[in-house]
Design a protein around this motif. Structure first.
Motif, PDB file in Angstrom:
ATOM      1  N   PRO A   1      41.987  40.774  43.722  1.00 42.65           N
ATOM      2  CA  PRO A   1      40.897  39.794  43.716  1.00 42.65           C
ATOM      3  C   PRO A   1      39.627  40.362  44.359  1.00 42.65           C
ATOM      4  O   PRO A   1      39.687  41.136  45.312  1.00 42.65           O
ATOM      5  CB  PRO A   1      41.460  38.621  44.534  1.00 42.65           C
ATOM      6  CG  PRO A   1      42.944  38.729  44.323  1.00 42.65           C
ATOM      7  CD  PRO A   1      43.220  40.211  44.266  1.00 42.65           C
ATOM      8  N   ASN A   2      38.497  39.989  43.811  1.00 44.02           N
ATOM      9  CA  ASN A   2      37.173  40.443  44.254  1.00 44.02           C
ATOM     10  C   ASN A   2      36.993  41.947  44.095  1.00 44.02           C
ATOM     11  O   ASN A   2      36.142  42.541  44.753  1.00 44.02           O
ATOM     12  CB  ASN A   2      36.894  40.027  45.703  1.00 44.02           C
ATOM     13  CG  ASN A   2      36.903  38.519  45.870  1.00 44.02           C
ATOM     14  OD1 ASN A   2      36.378  37.800  45.023  1.00 44.02           O
ATOM     15  ND2 ASN A   2      37.520  38.041  46.920  1.00 44.02           N
ATOM     16  N   ASN A   3      37.813  42.578  43.247  1.00 44.98           N
ATOM     17  CA  ASN A   3      37.725  44.016  42.982  1.00 44.98           C
ATOM     18  C   ASN A   3      37.786  44.859  44.252  1.00 44.98           C
ATOM     19  O   ASN A   3      37.171  45.912  44.336  1.00 44.98           O
ATOM     20  CB  ASN A   3      36.460  44.350  42.182  1.00 44.98           C
ATOM     21  CG  ASN A   3      36.485  43.753  40.806  1.00 44.98           C
ATOM     22  OD1 ASN A   3      37.491  43.821  40.121  1.00 44.98           O
ATOM     23  ND2 ASN A   3      35.392  43.139  40.411  1.00 44.98           N
ATOM     24  N   LEU A   4      38.534  44.373  45.261  1.00 43.54           N
ATOM     25  CA  LEU A   4      38.618  45.085  46.533  1.00 43.54           C
ATOM     26  C   LEU A   4      39.314  46.431  46.413  1.00 43.54           C
ATOM     27  O   LEU A   4      38.988  47.366  47.125  1.00 43.54           O
ATOM     28  CB  LEU A   4      39.336  44.226  47.579  1.00 43.54           C
ATOM     29  CG  LEU A   4      38.613  42.967  48.013  1.00 43.54           C
ATOM     30  CD1 LEU A   4      39.457  42.170  48.997  1.00 43.54           C
ATOM     31  CD2 LEU A   4      37.269  43.322  48.647  1.00 43.54           C
ATOM     32  N   SER A   5      40.273  46.532  45.500  1.00 40.90           N
ATOM     33  CA  SER A   5      41.041  47.755  45.351  1.00 40.90           C
ATOM     34  C   SER A   5      41.717  47.763  43.989  1.00 40.90           C
ATOM     35  O   SER A   5      41.897  46.713  43.375  1.00 40.90           O
ATOM     36  CB  SER A   5      42.089  47.841  46.465  1.00 40.90           C
ATOM     37  OG  SER A   5      42.731  49.097  46.457  1.00 40.90           O
ATOM     38  N   THR A   6      42.095  48.949  43.518  1.00 35.95           N
ATOM     39  CA  THR A   6      42.850  49.071  42.277  1.00 35.95           C
ATOM     40  C   THR A   6      44.012  50.033  42.482  1.00 35.95           C
ATOM     41  O   THR A   6      43.966  50.901  43.354  1.00 35.95           O
ATOM     42  CB  THR A   6      41.977  49.580  41.113  1.00 35.95           C
ATOM     43  OG1 THR A   6      41.534  50.909  41.404  1.00 35.95           O
ATOM     44  CG2 THR A   6      40.793  48.683  40.863  1.00 35.95           C
TER      45      THR A   6
ATOM     46  N   THR B   1      44.649  40.946  38.548  1.00 37.76           N
ATOM     47  CA  THR B   1      44.256  41.154  37.157  1.00 37.76           C
ATOM     48  C   THR B   1      44.798  42.499  36.694  1.00 37.76           C
ATOM     49  O   THR B   1      44.698  43.488  37.412  1.00 37.76           O
ATOM     50  CB  THR B   1      42.723  41.138  37.012  1.00 37.76           C
ATOM     51  OG1 THR B   1      42.238  39.862  37.443  1.00 37.76           O
ATOM     52  CG2 THR B   1      42.293  41.372  35.571  1.00 37.76           C
TER      53      THR B   1
END
Length: 89
Positions: free
Chosen positions: A28-33, A61
């Motif tokens: 969430p919130n593109n904090l990490s992948t 996601t």
């Protein structure tokens, strides 16, 4: 068909097809992948494999490397290296 064979049949609402697709777990919130491999896939869920599921939350996601539409997922089960996912509608 005997009853023991009948008990081992697929019970998912949508059958999964084997695949080997690259992807990314996006928090969430593109904090990490996290990089992953999609091992099987259906309209309602997937199984992904990664070096470790440690630190991956139960909601994220899934983005595919081939440009297919991303899916918002909930983790249904997990092991050290694999997770079973259900896609949100």
């Amino acid at each position: 068909m005997n009853s023991s064979a009948h008990q081992t049949e697929e019970k998912r609402g949508s059958p999964r097809m084997r695949t080997l697709k690259g992807g990314r777990v996006v928090l969430p919130n593109n904090l990490s992948t996290f990089e992953c491999k999609v091992r099987n896939l259906s309209a309602t869920g997937a199984c992904i494999e990664m070096p470790s599921t440690l630190g991956v939350p139960n909601h994220f996601t899934l983005k595919y490397d081939d440009g297919s539409p991303s899916k918002v997922c909930n983790v249904i089960w997990r092991t050290d290296k694999r997770m079973g996912l259900r896609f949100e509608s």
